[in-house]
Each structure stands twice: as C-alpha cells, then as structure tokens.
Design an enzyme around this catalytic site. Sequence first.
Site, PDB file in Angstrom:
ATOM      1  NE  ARG A 161      -2.346  -1.233   3.564  1.00 20.08           N
ATOM      2  CZ  ARG A 161      -2.457  -2.419   4.163  1.00 20.08           C
ATOM      3  NH1 ARG A 161      -3.187  -3.369   3.616  1.00 20.08           N
ATOM      4  NH2 ARG A 161      -1.854  -2.668   5.303  1.00 20.08           N
ATOM      5  CB  ILE A 162       3.531   2.502   2.239  1.00 19.69           C
ATOM      6  CG1 ILE A 162       2.604   2.609   3.451  1.00 19.69           C
ATOM      7  CG2 ILE A 162       4.541   3.639   2.246  1.00 19.69           C
ATOM      8  CD1 ILE A 162       3.301   2.442   4.787  1.00 19.69           C
ATOM      9  N   PRO A 212       8.529  -4.646   4.695  1.00 19.12           N
ATOM     10  CG  PRO A 212       6.713  -6.060   4.980  1.00 19.12           C
ATOM     11  CD  PRO A 212       7.654  -5.554   3.938  1.00 19.12           C
ATOM     12  CG  ASN A 238       9.447   6.722   4.544  1.00 20.36           C
ATOM     13  OD1 ASN A 238       9.621   5.903   3.644  1.00 20.36           O
ATOM     14  ND2 ASN A 238       8.444   7.596   4.511  1.00 20.36           N
ATOM     15  NE  ARG A 240       8.932  -1.339  11.458  1.00 21.21           N
ATOM     16  CZ  ARG A 240       7.933  -0.472  11.321  1.00 21.21           C
ATOM     17  NH1 ARG A 240       8.166   0.718  10.801  1.00 21.21           N
ATOM     18  NH2 ARG A 240       6.705  -0.779  11.724  1.00 21.21           N
ATOM     19  CG  ASP A 264      10.980   9.422   9.352  1.00 24.55           C
ATOM     20  OD1 ASP A 264      11.373  10.401  10.025  1.00 24.55           O
ATOM     21  OD2 ASP A 264       9.873   8.870   9.529  1.00 24.55           O
ATOM     22  CD  GLU A 269      13.504   4.411  14.855  1.00 22.52           C
ATOM     23  OE1 GLU A 269      13.708   4.521  13.636  1.00 22.52           O
ATOM     24  OE2 GLU A 269      12.369   4.186  15.342  1.00 22.52           O
ATOM     25  CG  HIS A 288      10.079   6.373  13.327  1.00 26.13           C
ATOM     26  ND1 HIS A 288      10.513   5.116  13.652  1.00 26.13           N
ATOM     27  CD2 HIS A 288       8.933   6.186  12.615  1.00 26.13           C
ATOM     28  CE1 HIS A 288       9.676   4.209  13.167  1.00 26.13           C
ATOM     29  NE2 HIS A 288       8.702   4.842  12.529  1.00 26.13           N
TER      30      HIS A 288
END
Length: 322
Positions: A161-162, A212, A238, A240, A264, A269, A288
């Site tokens: 989707r992204i 992913p 942006n 992982r 990002d 983190e 992020h």
Amino acid sequence: MSKIVVLDGYTENPGDLSWDGLKALGELTVHDRLSYVESPVIAQAIGDADIAVTNKTPISRETMDKCPNLKLIAVLATGYNVIDYNYAKTKGILVVNVPTYGTQIVGQYAVGLLLEICSHFQYHSDTVKAGKWQNNRDWCYWDFPMIELHGKTAGIIGLGRIGQSTARILNAIGMKVIAYDSFQSDSGKALATYVDMDTLLQQSDVIFLHCPLFPETEGLINKNNIAKMKDGVIIINNSRGQLVVEKDLAEALNSGKVYAAGLDVVSTEPIKADNPLLKAKNCIITPHISWAAKDARKRIMDITIDNIKAFQNGSPVNVVNK
C-alpha cells in the site's frame, strides 16, 4: 467495566487529539511516557488493568506474568515487535494493531525526502535569510547540484500500500518506476514494472525502501548490494531502520558511491550518538515522523477505539497473534 492503561500516549496525542473515545470504554489512565526499555515501572503502571495500550513501550513476558488481569494489548501502530506476542498467545492475551492508517502520508514523506535531497530547499532558504543572495555577484546561486527527476528510474522495494502510494507520486513527476516484491499485484502492475532484485539495484537512480522487516530483509542495504547499485544512487528509507547496515551505508555515502540518503528511521531509536550515519556525507535523518500528521494519528486513535470495542463485544479484529 474495563480498566484501560495507556503506557506512552504523548507521541500519539501530545494534546491535539482527545482520549474521550477511550474514556467511554472503561476506567482510563494515561501515562505520557514510561520507558522504552524493559523496566519494572511498566508492570507497575499496568497493575490490575485488563487492557494495555502501547506505542513503543515494550510488554515482555516478565511484565505479563506480573499482570494477571491483562487480557488485551492494543498497539497504537502497525508494528508490534515491542510485544512478546507469541508469549501473550500462550497466556490468552490478544494483541491487536492498527494495520492501515498512514499510507498516503508515509508515501508523501518519502518523496519529500527525495525532493529535499534534489533541491536543498531549507539550506538555500537559510542562506537567503543570512544575506547571501542580496550580497551575491550573480542573480542566483546554488551550492549543491540541482537534480531533475523526470525521466530517471525509481526502484521501490516493497510495492504494498505505501509503496504504491509513493509510486503514484513518482509517476506524476515523470519518473520510470520499477519495483521488487515477493507478491505481485494487479494494482502494483498498474503503477510500476516488476523486476528482480538485482535488476532493481542495477537500474535505479533512486531506491525507496517500503518493505517490512523480516529475517530475509534485515540488512538488505549492505556492502554487497550497494556495490551492485549505480554510482551516485540516492537511497530513501522511511520503513524500518534495520533494513540498512548503517556502517556500510555511511561508508558508501562518504566515498560518493551513494550520492545521498534520506532516512526517517534508524536501527536503534532514539538514535545513538555513535551511529555512523550522523557524520556521513549528504545524509538527511529525521526522527521517525513520517506517520505523525494529525490526520494519520486521528486514524490510529479511531481504529484503536474500534479494536477495543470489538474485543469487548467478543468479536476481536486486527489480532496479530491468533
């Protein structure tokens, strides 16, 4: 009545949203922030609650063992790796997430990182405000190469989707879009040409990471794969941070093999002071925030409320540890 505890609510709602939807579902306690590493304070905060809501605060087996009333963990995000979800299953604790909320904004942000690299908007604005233009011998100036994207090749690793959201924008600015994905869809074929991984690495002027984090994708951007890329490639991530071997990318940036990177996300983190990318050339790093537009956070809140309602009604949805 349910007892609901939000463990780290500030990032989701720093004050511009409302917790009223959750308040309507039970006795609600909201902590702005507790701990992003394993700590006794997490179990103490959950106490005898039956529902815990978390974004990045971990919930381990040790915490679950100390919270015998816990029946549901609702994650204010898509990723749920901060939860020991397999152990939760053995204890009859459901873990639910928000599978889709930021498709458009994350794609927008990815292309925004690329546009900043190509034109250095903020840098040049800063120099104008510092007086460089008014005192310049020429009628204009640029301190970095200006890059035109039209006609260049963008490779997207992960055309879900992204990835498709990003592809639509890239198509609109006239880029040739190719993609690698283990699952090929008709909607993906309408936006990009599927190729194998080596072809994508070899042909792309810009590479976007939208896949992913799985064992097979961890460290995907490494020395060997960077060597297959075009000289001067641009890398945007942006998705992982663990998709990138940061030492290898830093070396490639400093050598010029990779022209620039827009990131990002990083492997740990918040970022650590010794991360080699902090001192690498031509590397934009943001904290992020691709997901953080108010509209997207409102969707997270709404879907989380729906997740808890469905659980309370005996028909749970978006369960990740069935």
